[in-house]
Design a protein around this motif. Structure first.
Motif, mmCIF file in Angstrom:
data_model
loop_
_atom_site.group_PDB
_atom_site.id
_atom_site.type_symbol
_atom_site.label_atom_id
_atom_site.label_comp_id
_atom_site.label_asym_id
_atom_site.label_seq_id
_atom_site.Cartn_x
_atom_site.Cartn_y
_atom_site.Cartn_z
ATOM 1 N N ILE A 192 1.348 -16.838 -4.000
ATOM 2 C CA ILE A 192 1.627 -15.437 -3.960
ATOM 3 C C ILE A 192 1.483 -14.408 -3.145
ATOM 4 C CG2 ILE A 192 1.561 -13.132 -5.575
ATOM 5 C CD1 ILE A 192 3.064 -15.273 -7.248
ATOM 6 N N TYR A 193 2.504 -12.993 -2.260
ATOM 7 C CA TYR A 193 2.003 -12.807 -0.777
ATOM 8 C C TYR A 193 2.246 -11.281 -1.235
ATOM 9 C CZ TYR A 193 6.783 -14.310 0.129
ATOM 10 O OH TYR A 193 7.495 -14.821 0.415
ATOM 11 N N GLN A 194 2.441 -10.422 -0.550
ATOM 12 C CA GLN A 194 2.583 -8.932 -0.336
ATOM 13 C C GLN A 194 3.119 -9.159 0.283
ATOM 14 O OE1 GLN A 194 0.212 -5.834 -0.884
ATOM 15 N NE2 GLN A 194 -0.862 -6.620 -2.425
ATOM 16 N N SER A 195 5.117 -8.312 0.258
ATOM 17 C CA SER A 195 5.863 -8.390 1.592
ATOM 18 C C SER A 195 6.394 -7.361 1.307
ATOM 19 C CB SER A 195 7.298 -10.075 1.202
ATOM 20 O OG SER A 195 8.459 -9.474 1.686
ATOM 21 N N TYR A 196 7.216 -6.600 2.602
ATOM 22 C CA TYR A 196 8.044 -5.386 2.783
ATOM 23 C C TYR A 196 8.936 -5.330 3.353
ATOM 24 C CZ TYR A 196 5.218 -6.652 6.682
ATOM 25 O OH TYR A 196 4.806 -6.613 8.134
ATOM 26 N N ASP A 197 9.779 -4.409 3.907
ATOM 27 C CA ASP A 197 10.819 -3.551 4.428
ATOM 28 C C ASP A 197 9.841 -2.959 6.011
ATOM 29 O OD1 ASP A 197 12.918 -5.225 2.681
ATOM 30 O OD2 ASP A 197 12.268 -3.384 0.855
ATOM 31 N N LEU A 198 10.468 -2.962 6.569
ATOM 32 C CA LEU A 198 10.235 -2.594 7.765
ATOM 33 C C LEU A 198 11.182 -1.511 8.314
ATOM 34 C CD1 LEU A 198 9.452 -5.602 9.984
ATOM 35 C CD2 LEU A 198 7.622 -4.543 8.595
ATOM 36 N N GLY A 199 11.738 -0.678 6.880
ATOM 37 C CA GLY A 199 12.693 0.541 7.193
ATOM 38 C C GLY A 199 12.032 2.351 7.914
ATOM 39 N N LEU A 200 12.520 2.522 7.590
ATOM 40 C CA LEU A 200 11.753 4.444 7.548
ATOM 41 C C LEU A 200 10.322 4.409 6.196
ATOM 42 C CD1 LEU A 200 15.035 6.570 8.399
ATOM 43 C CD2 LEU A 200 13.030 5.581 10.392
ATOM 44 N N THR A 201 10.458 3.841 5.368
ATOM 45 C CA THR A 201 9.909 3.749 4.539
ATOM 46 C C THR A 201 9.465 2.475 3.764
ATOM 47 O OG1 THR A 201 11.418 3.852 2.920
ATOM 48 C CG2 THR A 201 10.096 5.827 3.854
ATOM 49 N N SER A 202 8.476 2.284 4.257
ATOM 50 C CA SER A 202 7.099 0.496 3.550
ATOM 51 C C SER A 202 7.230 -0.374 2.602
ATOM 52 C CB SER A 202 6.628 0.445 4.948
ATOM 53 O OG SER A 202 6.179 -0.874 4.062
ATOM 54 N N THR A 203 8.178 -0.389 1.833
ATOM 55 C CA THR A 203 8.113 -0.215 0.045
ATOM 56 C C THR A 203 7.301 -1.633 0.450
ATOM 57 O OG1 THR A 203 9.895 0.889 0.147
ATOM 58 C CG2 THR A 203 9.747 -1.322 -1.548
ATOM 59 N N LYS A 204 6.358 -2.282 -0.527
ATOM 60 C CA LYS A 204 5.367 -3.292 -1.093
ATOM 61 C C LYS A 204 5.423 -3.842 -1.777
ATOM 62 C CE LYS A 204 1.018 -2.157 1.657
ATOM 63 N NZ LYS A 204 0.026 -1.693 1.676
ATOM 64 N N LYS A 205 6.135 -5.122 -2.175
ATOM 65 C CA LYS A 205 6.449 -6.055 -2.828
ATOM 66 C C LYS A 205 6.031 -7.236 -3.193
ATOM 67 C CE LYS A 205 10.622 -7.326 -0.359
ATOM 68 N NZ LYS A 205 12.212 -7.393 -0.325
ATOM 69 N N LEU A 206 5.691 -8.446 -4.426
ATOM 70 C CA LEU A 206 4.615 -9.213 -4.493
ATOM 71 C C LEU A 206 5.678 -10.255 -4.510
ATOM 72 C CD1 LEU A 206 2.015 -9.331 -4.397
ATOM 73 C CD2 LEU A 206 2.326 -10.457 -6.994
ATOM 74 N N MET A 207 5.583 -11.165 -3.942
ATOM 75 C CA MET A 207 7.196 -12.377 -3.425
ATOM 76 C C MET A 207 5.554 -13.137 -3.774
ATOM 77 S SD MET A 207 9.593 -11.255 -2.622
ATOM 78 C CE MET A 207 10.521 -12.539 -1.577
ATOM 79 N N GLN A 208 6.464 -15.006 -4.794
ATOM 80 C CA GLN A 208 6.093 -16.529 -5.032
ATOM 81 C C GLN A 208 6.877 -17.040 -3.955
ATOM 82 O OE1 GLN A 208 6.130 -16.861 -8.883
ATOM 83 N NE2 GLN A 208 7.545 -18.662 -8.361
ATOM 84 N N LEU A 209 5.520 -18.442 -3.494
ATOM 85 C CA LEU A 209 6.474 -18.939 -3.118
ATOM 86 C C LEU A 209 6.429 -20.497 -3.385
ATOM 87 C CD1 LEU A 209 7.565 -20.902 0.028
ATOM 88 C CD2 LEU A 209 5.133 -20.734 0.340
#
Length: 610
Positions: free
Chosen positions: A578-595
């Motif tokens: 389980i790791y945290q991902s994010y969008d590198l846009g103007l606003t950084s939105t974090k989300k929890l991702m699963q591998l």
């Protein structure tokens, strides 16, 4: 319960007996399939005197999975890779000097390798991709020589010497890819965390049977331990696909090697008091010397069985155990890393007291039922202090840890059928494992309050069914379920009340260190990650179903088998990471991702036994 001739661990013992090899004819088997290949061969070197047995296997499912990564990971898989494989080798030579004397030489080698590079952030506007990469490589090497001698019809002796090596390597890093004018530039940061344990052991065992009611074991063992708990290699590099660039920084940090001496002596008696009552009792004595410090531990063991009737029996037992090797587990969700570290002059050995009792019933000699309960109290358990982590820091592992106590308890149920066309079992365990770190002379963890252990799993269920109507056909089905283990996760960010600079942290709240081992100071942000408690997040449950069908046919020189199997039949996406991902846009939105690394895996194998 633990008999006295076993020791060194609090939780379990795996007792393996290897094949001696046939002393008259050659036998073997070969298996080739889509997931793995195996080969085994045994037979005489000199008939009635010297035999050999050798087997090897290797999986290669990781190579077959690469084309399907976009579907497995449900995202663009360009530049990404995920895989797992293992291999092992077993070899043994047995020589018979006489009916009273035999010599055994054994060797084992095995490694597991898991690797992944996953996309955690992308920005189409800047043509930038961020990747998280990690890898695990762990394995064992074992060599042993054992001499068995019959001193007289009632007394047997085994003299053995062995070498074992355990190694564990963890790779963690990030990559940033920028594409400018059709040229891709890459910035790479990578750390390799390596651990090594080597043991040299000499052991002397005796089995004495004075009469049919007593079976007595006694013996002694010496082990020389060589520990290298942590060696950290790190590198920073930059370059592009045109070939320019290279490694900018390379460094190594390591803790000093720790050598230790361990002595053990034991005696136990397996006593049949009557036909209905049987008792096993004994004592295990150990001593562990490290850094001019010596630890001693007497460990009494006792267990008993009472036959109430031909169908009913009860069993109970008590064991005190001591372990001179600690397991350090990172509580962060990011990396499922485990580190084995030794007892030192500052770190005491773990101890436990365990009681267990069970009731067993055999229904018409067809189905066996059992229900057992256990309770175990443990002391001197080890955990990372708050804010300490597996990677980074100029501190050694001894400065990062604290000692506390723990307990585990549970109930296990088993129903098993071993005869007839239909066989199998249903096993269920309800258990609980908790920790508390509030010793006066130690750094408190979780404010001294009770928290669940990392590997606390409330429910564990397995169902196995096998159908064998004839010698030419059989099939089986397996379903397993277990509660997910725990991790520590930050759900909130808060402002540093002082308004001063703070130590920079990653997404999981772990401090970030530079290449000299110094903490990175964040001058621009006063936000800090807040964890309300240790192991406050539980990963999703693990479950899967496997099916297998075998078609056998007797050939002139052996037996041929076609195996058709499906691993993870309904393609359950069980979490490995389980790791945290994010969008590198103007606003950084974090989300929890699963591998997930093991999707549905159909396989066909050809097996030939001779």
């Amino acid at each position: 319960s633990f008999p006295a001739h076993f020791g060194g661990r609090l939780s379990s013992v795996l007792d393996i007996t290897t094949n001696n090899g046939n002393d008259q004819t050659y036998h073997g088997n070969v298996s080739v399939g889509l997931i793995s290949a195996k080969v085994a061969l045994e037979g005489p070197i000199v008939k009635n005197k010297t035999t050999f047995s050798i087997s090897a296997r290797r999986t290669y499912a990781d190579l077959l999975l690469q084309p399907f990564l976009p579907y497995i990971l449900d995202q663009d898989a360009v530049g990404m890779s995920v895989g797992y494989y293992f291999y092992d080798l077993n070899a043994k030579v047995t020589h018979k000097f006489s009916d009273r004397s035999r010599l055994y030489a054994s060797y084992y080698l095995g490694d597991d390798v898991m690797y992944a590079k996953v996309l955690v952030g992308e920005n189409d506007l800047m043509q930038k991709n961020d990747y998280l990469k990690f890898g695990f490589n762990w394995g064992n090497q074992v060599g042993s020589l054992r001499w068995n001698y019959v001193l007289n019809p009632k007394l047997f002796m085994n003299v053995s010497g062995s070498y074992t090596r355990y190694r564990n390597s963890v790779l963690f890093g990030t990559e940033e890819h920028y594409k400018i004018n059709d040229t891709t530039t890459m910035f790479d940061m990578q750390m390799d965390y390596n651990s090594l344990i080597q043991d040299l052991t000499a052991r002397l065992d005796f089995d004495y049977m004075p009469n049919t009611n007593h079976s007595i074991k006694f013996g002694t063992q010496y082990t020389y331990h060589m520990f290298r708990p942590e060696v950290l290699d790190y590198a920073l590099s930059a370059g592009d696909d045109a070939g320019s660039g290279g490694v900018d920084t390379i460094g190594t940090m390591s803790s000093p090697q720790i050598n230790a001496h361990e002595l053990m002596a034991f005696v136990e008696d397996d006593w049949s008091i009557t036909d209905a009552v049987k008792l096993n009792f004994g004592l295990n004595l150990t001593g562990f010397g490290v850094r001019d410090t010596m630890y001693f531990s007497p460990q009494p063991r006792v267990s008993g069985r009472i036959l109430l009737s031909d169908d009913w029996s009860i069993k109970m037992g008590y064991a005190r155990m001591t372990q001179y090797l600690h397991l350090l587990s990172n509580s962060s969700v990011s990396l499922p890393t485990d580190l084995w570290v030794p007892v030192t002059d500052n770190v005491k050995p773990m101890t436990s007291n365990q009681i267990a009792a069970g009731v067993f019933y055999s229904w018409k000699s067809l189905v066996d039922f059992s229900i057992e309960g256990y309770y175990k109290k443990m002391d001197n358990l080890l955990e990372y202090k708050e804010g300490s982590t597996f990677f980074g820091s100029s501190e050694t592992w001894e400065q990062k840890v604290s000692m506390g106590e723990g307990w585990s308890y549970g109930v296990e149920f088993l129903a098993q059928k071993s005869v007839g066309e239909w066989t199998g079992w249903v096993g269920y365990t309800w258990s609980k494992a908790e920790r508390r770190f509030n010793k006066p002379d130690q750094v408190w963890i979780n404010n001294g309050e009770v928290f669940p252990a990392k590997y606390d799993r409330r429910h564990d269920l397995s169902i196995v069914v096998t159908y064998k109507p004839s010698k030419t056909f059989d099939c089986s089905l397996t379903w397993v379920y277990s509660t997910g283990h725990t991790s520590t996760l930050s759900f909130q960010q808060m402002q540093n009340p002082t308004g001063n600079s703070v130590i920079a942290t990653d997404e999981d709240g772990n401090p970030i260190f530079d290449t000299d081992g110094n903490p990175v100071i964040n001058e621009e942000s006063s936000d800090v990650n807040y964890m309300e408690s240790r192991n406050n997040y539980r990963l999703p449950a693990y479950h899967r179903m496997d099916v297998s069908v075998n078609f056998h046919k007797q050939k002139k020189h052996g037996q041929r088998t076609w195996n058709i199997s499906v691993y993870n039949l309904y393609n359950r996406q069980n979490p490995y990471l389980i790791y945290q991902s994010y969008d590198l846009g103007l606003t950084s939105t974090k989300k929890l991702m699963q591998l997930s690394i093991f999707p549905i895996l159909p396989s066909v194998s050809y097996i030939y036994r001779f």
